[in-house]
Motif scaffolding. Structure first.
Motif, PDB file in Angstrom:
ATOM      1  N   THR A  12       0.845  -1.194   0.000  1.00 21.39           N
ATOM      2  CA  THR A  12       0.000   0.000   0.000  1.00 21.39           C
ATOM      3  C   THR A  12       0.883   1.248   0.000  1.00 21.39           C
ATOM      4  N   HIS A  16      -0.720   4.201   4.277  1.00 16.05           N
ATOM      5  CA  HIS A  16      -1.458   3.014   4.718  1.00 16.05           C
ATOM      6  C   HIS A  16      -0.467   1.874   4.896  1.00 16.05           C
ATOM      7  N   GLN A  99     -14.141   4.331   0.503  1.00 16.72           N
ATOM      8  CA  GLN A  99     -12.713   4.468   0.727  1.00 16.72           C
ATOM      9  C   GLN A  99     -11.927   4.048  -0.503  1.00 16.72           C
ATOM     10  N   ILE A 101      -7.571   3.108  -1.560  1.00 17.12           N
ATOM     11  CA  ILE A 101      -6.170   2.942  -1.169  1.00 17.12           C
ATOM     12  C   ILE A 101      -5.357   2.768  -2.445  1.00 17.12           C
TER      13      ILE A 101
END
Length: 114
Positions: A12, A16, A99, A101
């Motif tokens: 990530t 993160h 969300q 990422i």
């Protein structure tokens, strides 16, 4: 991208914390794969030097000792990257719920299909 079985190592980005690995089969525009807890399906295109696609990830087994990166929810990842002779480096964004990422991955061919 040659048809084949590829190892995948993902990390990530943007602060993160997370990483993972698994395997993917690339075959004529179709992706299939998985790891100990997740399975992957998707599609891709290539022009010989770049790779673009979408990978859908879902959970097949509930982990006992670790929290899943995406909370066990289905995830869609759009990705693109550069292709080498035996490996590719790609970046993508995982979307789940409200969300997202950003991810980076290395794909290494471990076996040919054709």
């Amino acid at each position: 991208m040659k048809n084949g079985l590829y190892s995948m190592h993902v990390r990530t980005l943007d602060g993160h914390f997370g990483k993972g690995s698994g395997v993917l089969v690339f075959r004529d525009g179709t992706l299939l794969g998985g790891d100990a807890f997740l399975y992957y399906t998707g599609s891709y295109t290539t022009d010989g030097t770049t790779l673009k696609g979408e990978l859908l990830i879902d959970q097949h087994t509930q982990p006992r000792d670790v929290a899943p990166l995406f909370g066990g929810r289905p995830v869609s990842i759009g990705f693109s990257g550069k292709i080498g002779d035996t490996e590719a480096t790609v970046g993508g964004t995982a979307l789940f719920g409200k969300q997202s990422i950003r991810l980076a991955a290395t794909l290494r061919r471990v076996a040919d299909l054709d």
